[in-house]
Design an enzyme around this catalytic site. Sequence first.
Site, PDB file in Angstrom:
ATOM      1  N   LYS A   5      29.549  56.015  44.421  1.00 19.17           N
ATOM      2  CA  LYS A   5      29.342  56.546  43.068  1.00 19.17           C
ATOM      3  C   LYS A   5      30.652  57.061  42.503  1.00 19.17           C
ATOM      4  O   LYS A   5      30.995  56.791  41.360  1.00 19.17           O
ATOM      5  CB  LYS A   5      28.296  57.673  43.131  1.00 19.17           C
ATOM      6  N   CYS A  18      25.708  38.542  31.013  1.00 24.66           N
ATOM      7  CA  CYS A  18      25.438  38.117  29.638  1.00 24.66           C
ATOM      8  C   CYS A  18      24.091  38.660  29.137  1.00 24.66           C
ATOM      9  O   CYS A  18      23.159  38.824  29.909  1.00 24.66           O
ATOM     10  CB  CYS A  18      25.394  36.608  29.554  1.00 24.66           C
ATOM     11  N   GLU A  75      26.770  56.356  49.792  1.00 19.79           N
ATOM     12  CA  GLU A  75      26.361  56.284  48.391  1.00 19.79           C
ATOM     13  C   GLU A  75      27.215  57.240  47.543  1.00 19.79           C
ATOM     14  O   GLU A  75      27.637  56.892  46.437  1.00 19.79           O
ATOM     15  CB  GLU A  75      24.868  56.602  48.260  1.00 19.79           C
ATOM     16  N   ARG A  83      24.501  45.827  30.211  1.00 23.11           N
ATOM     17  CA  ARG A  83      24.610  44.726  31.165  1.00 23.11           C
ATOM     18  C   ARG A  83      26.064  44.381  31.460  1.00 23.11           C
ATOM     19  O   ARG A  83      26.351  43.648  32.399  1.00 23.11           O
ATOM     20  CB  ARG A  83      23.885  43.492  30.618  1.00 23.11           C
ATOM     21  N   TRP A  99      29.770  37.844  29.678  1.00 22.37           N
ATOM     22  CA  TRP A  99      30.531  38.371  30.807  1.00 22.37           C
ATOM     23  C   TRP A  99      31.145  37.153  31.464  1.00 22.37           C
ATOM     24  O   TRP A  99      30.434  36.321  32.023  1.00 22.37           O
ATOM     25  CB  TRP A  99      29.600  39.115  31.756  1.00 22.37           C
ATOM     26  N   ASN A 126      22.921  32.429  29.435  1.00 19.33           N
ATOM     27  CA  ASN A 126      23.208  33.360  30.523  1.00 19.33           C
ATOM     28  C   ASN A 126      22.960  32.597  31.811  1.00 19.33           C
ATOM     29  O   ASN A 126      21.877  32.058  32.006  1.00 19.33           O
ATOM     30  CB  ASN A 126      22.266  34.576  30.405  1.00 19.33           C
ATOM     31  N   GLY A 127      23.978  32.528  32.673  1.00 21.69           N
ATOM     32  CA  GLY A 127      23.826  31.800  33.935  1.00 21.69           C
ATOM     33  C   GLY A 127      25.032  30.920  34.169  1.00 21.69           C
ATOM     34  O   GLY A 127      26.089  31.119  33.563  1.00 21.69           O
ATOM     35  N   HIS A 167      38.981  59.265  65.444  1.00 25.34           N
ATOM     36  CA  HIS A 167      39.397  58.000  66.059  1.00 25.34           C
ATOM     37  C   HIS A 167      40.356  57.231  65.159  1.00 25.34           C
ATOM     38  O   HIS A 167      40.506  56.017  65.324  1.00 25.34           O
ATOM     39  CB  HIS A 167      38.163  57.166  66.416  1.00 25.34           C
ATOM     40  N   LYS A 197      25.994  45.703  35.081  1.00 21.11           N
ATOM     41  CA  LYS A 197      24.777  46.336  35.577  1.00 21.11           C
ATOM     42  C   LYS A 197      23.999  45.390  36.488  1.00 21.11           C
ATOM     43  O   LYS A 197      23.481  45.786  37.523  1.00 21.11           O
ATOM     44  CB  LYS A 197      23.900  46.756  34.383  1.00 21.11           C
ATOM     45  N   GLU A 222      33.204  54.119  41.826  1.00 16.68           N
ATOM     46  CA  GLU A 222      32.717  53.220  40.786  1.00 16.68           C
ATOM     47  C   GLU A 222      33.001  53.750  39.380  1.00 16.68           C
ATOM     48  O   GLU A 222      33.385  52.995  38.498  1.00 16.68           O
ATOM     49  CB  GLU A 222      31.203  53.081  41.003  1.00 16.68           C
TER      50      GLU A 222
HETATM   51  C1  AGP Z   1      25.268  50.863  41.686  1.00 15.73           C
HETATM   52  O1  AGP Z   1      25.817  52.033  41.218  1.00 15.73           O
HETATM   53  C2  AGP Z   1      26.056  49.678  41.508  1.00 15.73           C
HETATM   54  N1  AGP Z   1      26.397  49.470  40.164  1.00 15.73           N
HETATM   55  C3  AGP Z   1      25.687  48.413  42.265  1.00 15.73           C
HETATM   56  O2  AGP Z   1      26.150  48.625  43.560  1.00 15.73           O
HETATM   57  C4  AGP Z   1      24.213  47.953  42.323  1.00 15.73           C
HETATM   58  O3  AGP Z   1      23.478  48.866  43.072  1.00 15.73           O
HETATM   59  C5  AGP Z   1      24.150  46.548  42.948  1.00 15.73           C
HETATM   60  O4  AGP Z   1      24.839  45.646  42.117  1.00 15.73           O
HETATM   61  C6  AGP Z   1      22.757  46.056  43.196  1.00 15.73           C
HETATM   62  O5  AGP Z   1      22.022  45.968  42.016  1.00 15.73           O
HETATM   63  P1  AGP Z   1      20.447  45.800  42.027  1.00 15.73           P
HETATM   64  O6  AGP Z   1      19.868  47.040  42.622  1.00 15.73           O
HETATM   65  O7  AGP Z   1      20.074  45.598  40.605  1.00 15.73           O
HETATM   66  O8  AGP Z   1      20.149  44.612  42.893  1.00 15.73           O
END
Ligand code: AGP
Length: 610
Positions: A487, A2, A483, A27, A76, A102-103, A506, A605, A490
Amino acid sequence: MCGIVGYIGTKEATPLLVDGLKKLEYRGYDSAGVAVLEQMQRRISVVKTVGKITNLEHKLAECMPKGCVGIGHTRWATHGRPSDVNSHPHQGCSADFAVVHNGIIENYLELKEWLVKERGHEFMSETDTEVFAHLLEEFYEGDIVNALRKTLSKVHGSYAVGVVAAQEPDKLVAARKDSPLIVGLGEGENFIASDIPALLNHTRDVWFVEDGEVVVLTKEGAAILDKHDHEVNRGVFHVDWDAEAAEKGGFEHFMLKEIFEQPEAFQKTLSGRIQEGKVRLDELNFTTEDVERWEKVFIVACGTAYHSGLIGKPLIEEFLHIPVEVDIASEFRYRNPLLNERTLAVFVSQSGETADTLAALREAKAKGATTLAITNVVGSSIAREADYTLFLWAGPEIAVASTKAYTAMLIAQYLLSVYLGQVKETIPEDKARAILEALRQLPEKAKQLLAQKELYQQLARDIRDAQSIFFIGRGYDYNLAMEGALKLKEISYIHAEAYAAGELKHGTLALITKETPVIALALQKNTYEKTLSNIMEVTARDAMVIGLAEEGDTEIAKWVSQAIYIPKIEDIVSPVLAVIPLQLLAYYTAVERGCNVDQPRNLAKSVTVE
Ligand code: AGP
């Protein structure tokens, strides 16, 4: 997650609120709304809708509320599906109040039952937030700050709230606990927001609100009150990012912009932190006794930040000669980790608001560990609660997919590990010198890599129709492969998996066919021959292989469909450069597939729920 904005001043609030909400789109959200106080009529008009802010703009075009005080929200969904009625702002029965939140209000069911059964309230939505509006109504006796205090004393959970009351049209009040909230200070106008980008068009002077504090804004003034209602003397933080820094600035997407910002971000993360062959981290100032006391280090984080920790682990182990465990924050607390005053617990988080990481930090603190945050966001909860904080200074990261924050996290961990090794005198001088020199070269070498974007566009066309893609590597390359896979999946929604190259045979090799592209990382010299054999295993199954190797490697091209070359750099620092092609490949593949790059489906985000 949010987003909240609030305005009080002399301008029309609605367009300002909508503009602020747009700056918070990164966000992630599923609905949006505004409430504007029509001062003359002492009436609050609420317009809200499920979907994107453009939907809200269409509705506002038909009936634009007029007034100079208002609050806005992007939701959200947590309690109750995304719908018009569940969108914020929420109002009580009399519509005398409007609330954005928010929360999560954890005890909302219990409160709702009391309000309905004992006090005769009727609820419109399925949300936890609506209880907030009804409680305000219940407790209001002519003073909105008092009503807010009483309401806060009843709710358990996390909140950043913004409130307007029809009976007090010259005030906007807000409060926070465990969710981000800032105040923007203007001339004859003041603001609240979840984050700085929402305010940058209007002011650069902000206050960070702390847990338990209440904010009272009028157009002429702003005050933060502590829990005893004493006014807090909070220092003003002047934001020196230019407005461009929070906008897309010429790039098609924030993600691409942020990938290209990396040379500059590297510079900033390193700035002033290497002096005469030594790492200088003034914000830490650990003594030799501190560092010698630690017998173990934990690195705790989520997602991309967790992947950065996987690279931090071998660094700290090698330079500090003590064991390091890397944990996913959502797992950490529940396995009762061995934490005590002889532990250093490092929490890595771009946003500094990730709920699981914050909860893990609190656990470590409660058990006596020294806590150190590595984060990008000044004033974030994790930064404020940790004993020590190392800021990334990578600038705001808007795209959901983390890019420049990841590389900044890596650099911060190279700096931290060398620094700790230097304080404890366990890192050989030549080793430290080589790493620091490699770090110094990073911005220039990253620029060279970024100049080849056409290559990645072509490769993206080659892999865009794949159902599944494997990333393989050994050592640091394997950690980086994770990573790369995250990426790609995602943002392009292609299934991707990272494997330790030696582990394929394996079991997973059974999945390799000519339809399964493999991205092979072969940058670590100590395992190069072995990785090459693993590449041969997959080419023998007709897989299309894209190989990442160091400039000057003539061997790899014989075994892969396409080689990507990384400028020569110290092996252990290579992930900072090698991730750039993986980011670009993920980006262009997502673009080829027509995906929403900056806001991938189902993702936010900043993940502020556990
Ligand atoms: C990254 O591409 C992701 N969207 C996600 O994994 C992110 O890194 C994770 O939610 C942690 O977020 P932060 O670094 O703000 O704690």
